[in-house]
Design an enzyme around this catalytic site. Structure first.
Site, mmCIF file in Angstrom:
data_model
loop_
_atom_site.group_PDB
_atom_site.id
_atom_site.type_symbol
_atom_site.label_atom_id
_atom_site.label_comp_id
_atom_site.label_asym_id
_atom_site.label_seq_id
_atom_site.Cartn_x
_atom_site.Cartn_y
_atom_site.Cartn_z
ATOM 1 C CG HIS A 92 -4.502 -8.046 -4.318
ATOM 2 N ND1 HIS A 92 -3.716 -8.206 -3.200
ATOM 3 C CD2 HIS A 92 -4.753 -6.707 -4.395
ATOM 4 C CE1 HIS A 92 -3.487 -7.015 -2.635
ATOM 5 N NE2 HIS A 92 -4.117 -6.108 -3.335
ATOM 6 N NE ARG B 51 -2.132 -4.098 -6.933
ATOM 7 C CZ ARG B 51 -2.487 -3.627 -5.729
ATOM 8 N NH1 ARG B 51 -1.564 -3.339 -4.842
ATOM 9 N NH2 ARG B 51 -3.752 -3.463 -5.417
ATOM 10 C CG ASP C 67 -1.994 1.260 0.352
ATOM 11 O OD1 ASP C 67 -0.834 0.916 0.032
ATOM 12 O OD2 ASP C 67 -2.743 0.526 1.006
ATOM 13 C CD GLU D 154 -1.912 1.753 4.207
ATOM 14 O OE1 GLU D 154 -2.744 2.526 4.717
ATOM 15 O OE2 GLU D 154 -2.207 0.625 3.774
ATOM 16 C CD GLU E 74 -1.078 -3.564 3.205
ATOM 17 O OE1 GLU E 74 -1.531 -2.432 3.421
ATOM 18 O OE2 GLU E 74 -1.405 -4.243 2.217
ATOM 19 C CG ASP F 62 -4.524 -8.921 6.787
ATOM 20 O OD1 ASP F 62 -4.923 -8.440 5.723
ATOM 21 O OD2 ASP F 62 -5.080 -9.907 7.351
ATOM 22 C CG HIS G 75 -4.336 -4.801 5.222
ATOM 23 N ND1 HIS G 75 -4.367 -6.072 4.706
ATOM 24 C CD2 HIS G 75 -4.506 -3.959 4.171
ATOM 25 C CE1 HIS G 75 -4.528 -6.004 3.392
ATOM 26 N NE2 HIS G 75 -4.620 -4.742 3.042
ATOM 27 C CD GLU H 87 -7.824 -1.113 4.624
ATOM 28 O OE1 GLU H 87 -7.017 -1.771 5.316
ATOM 29 O OE2 GLU H 87 -7.646 -0.834 3.420
HETATM 30 C C1 LIG Z 1 -4.951 -0.656 -2.518
HETATM 31 C C2 LIG Z 1 -3.684 -1.350 -2.094
HETATM 32 O O1 LIG Z 1 -2.776 -1.329 -3.162
HETATM 33 C C3 LIG Z 1 -3.897 -2.785 -1.657
HETATM 34 O O2 LIG Z 1 -4.517 -3.508 -2.677
HETATM 35 C C4 LIG Z 1 -4.709 -2.880 -0.398
HETATM 36 C C5 LIG Z 1 -3.995 -2.287 0.759
HETATM 37 O O3 LIG Z 1 -2.790 -2.229 0.820
HETATM 38 C C6 LIG Z 1 -4.774 -1.736 1.878
HETATM 39 O O4 LIG Z 1 -5.995 -1.903 1.903
HETATM 40 O O5 LIG Z 1 -4.167 -1.138 2.744
HETATM 41 MG MG LIG Z 2 -2.123 -0.874 2.470
#
Ligand SMILES: C[C@H](O)[C@H](O)CC(=O)C(=O)O
Ligand SMILES: [Mg+2]
Length: 395
Positions: A22, A48, A214, A240, A268, A291, A318, A338
């Site tokens: 991020h 963010r 998401d 999600e 995650e 994750d 994740h 992913e």
């Molecule tokens: C896109 C989502 O807000 C975040 O940055 C990543 C994520 O939560 C995901 O890959 O799952």
């Molecule tokens: Mg996510």
């Protein structure tokens, strides 16, 4: 067989991409009005980074063995993580055999339990654990997946997370996960926009392409239920992380509320076998998404995955690049992976932890051959052009 011992532990921080994905420059899709729990405050809605999503930065953990072999790993924990590694965790590593991963994990977890259990402490423990697996696999001259039992399939299949599922489809991915942009505080107008974007992507991608939303912890149960029913018309495959990670009760309700066939996913921001036990035993979701750089590392993910298997839940980790690929390729209950699109638009595939790692494999046509993961350890190197900063020194 005598094993090398651990001679040195070093913790570095890095800014700008890497494991803290991020931490990107302006104009990136990943920071463009994405729904968050802070979205109830209009001043923190557009970005963010405005509320500090990138304050931690990347932590790099390096562990050197007595035979000169160096294992390393990266995660999101920055300077706080570096402090924990150098001032607290290193005592459980120095002088130990490189095979003592299970005991080291146990000692790191229970020694930090009074201030840890989740969050940045578990990110840090994960970083150390992944560096230990990298080190052991390098000492054995094998890829990490070989230490985990070896591949159960010839290739990995990926869905892409990013702002452009339509482009992801053209790039060969099996699905596209969109960030949800609008939160309950943006009212009916926001809900309408959320559905319009999904409808637009459905018309661009056709009926057979997976589309997911998401929600990054941004919704309440009522809104999430409404969104799920409206999104069903456009074939949303899963919803999600709709709720706060602490709201196990809300997830259990949401799972009952969503239309038949739609999946609820989360995890995650969950950590350890005990956190995932709650999600699984309370029937919170169909797919868990630990994750591996945050949930406790590979050592803990093995336990989480076995628990999920016994509950007939899939494990689709994740992000986390090579650290998750080496795991997913070895597990029947992780049928796909992913890929987080880190290109700012994103109209091309770039390595997820770019620019920090070298030799980081990427999906080609949405797939990755198991043979792309055959180098010793996790098979990646630190990019020597990226400046590392060591804020603390152990001892
Ligand atoms: C896109 C989502 O807000 C975040 O940055 C990543 C994520 O939560 C995901 O890959 O799952
Ligand atoms: Mg996510």
């Amino acid at each position: 067989m005598s094993m090398p011992t651990i001679k040195a532990v070093r913790a570095f921080t890095v800014r700008g991409g890497g494991a803290d994905y991020h931490d990107q420059a302006g104009g990136h899709w990943i920071d463009d009005h994405i729904g968050t729990p802070m979205g109830k405050y209009p001043e923190y809605r557009q970005s963010r980074q405005s509320f500090g999503i990138n304050v931690l930065g990347t932590l790099v953990v390096e562990i050197e063995a007595s035979d000169g072999t160096v294992g390393f790993a990266v995660t999101t924990a920055g300077e706080i993580g570096a402090f924990i590694v150098e001032k607290h965790l290193s005592r459980f590593l120095i002088g130990r055999q490189v095979t003592e991963i299970e005991k080291i994990w146990d000692q790191m977890y229970f020694a930090t339990q009074y201030y840890g259990r989740k969050g940045v402490v578990l990110n840090t423990i994960s970083g150390v654990d992944l560096a230990l697996w990298d080190l052991l696999a390098k000492v054995r001259k094998e890829p990490v997946h070989a230490l985990l039992g070896g591949p159960v399939r010839d290739e990995l299949q990926f869905y892409a997370t990013g702002a452009r599922p339509d482009l992801a489809k053209q790039m060969g991915f099996i699905g596209g996960k969109l960030p949800l942009h609008h939160v309950p505080a943006e009212g009916e107008e926001g809900l309408k926009k959320n559905i319009e974007l999904l409808a637009e992507m459905r018309s661009r991608c056709g009926d057979d392409f997976w589309l997911m939303y998401d929600c990054w912890m941004s919704l309440d149960l009522n809104y999430a239920t409404k969104l799920a029913h409206k999104a069903h018309e456009y074939g949303l495959k899963w919803i999600e992380e709709a709720l706060s990670p602490d709201d196990y009760w809300g997830y259990a309700e949401l799972r009952k509320n969503v239309p038949k066939g739609m999946l609820v996913t989360t995890g995650e921001h969950e950590a350890t076998r005990w956190g995932f036990k709650l999600l699984l035993e309370m029937g919170c979701c169909d797919i868990i998404q630990p994750d591996v750089g945050w949930c406790g590392g590979v050592t803990e993910l093995i336990k989480i995955s076995a628990l999920a298997d016994a509950h007939s839940a899939l494990v689709v980790p994740h992000g986390s690049s090579v650290y998750s690929y080496h795991f997913v390729i070895t597990r029947q209950n992780s049928p796909f992976a992913e890929f987080l699109m880190m290109h700012p638009v994103p109209d091309q595939v770039v390595p997820m932890f770019t620019p920090l790692l070298l030799d980081e494999p990427v999906p080609v046509n949405g797939r990755m051959k198991a043979s792309a993961l055959d180098k010793p350890g996790f098979g990646v190197r630190l990019n020597p052009e990226i400046k590392l900063h060591r804020p603390y020194i152990n001892g």
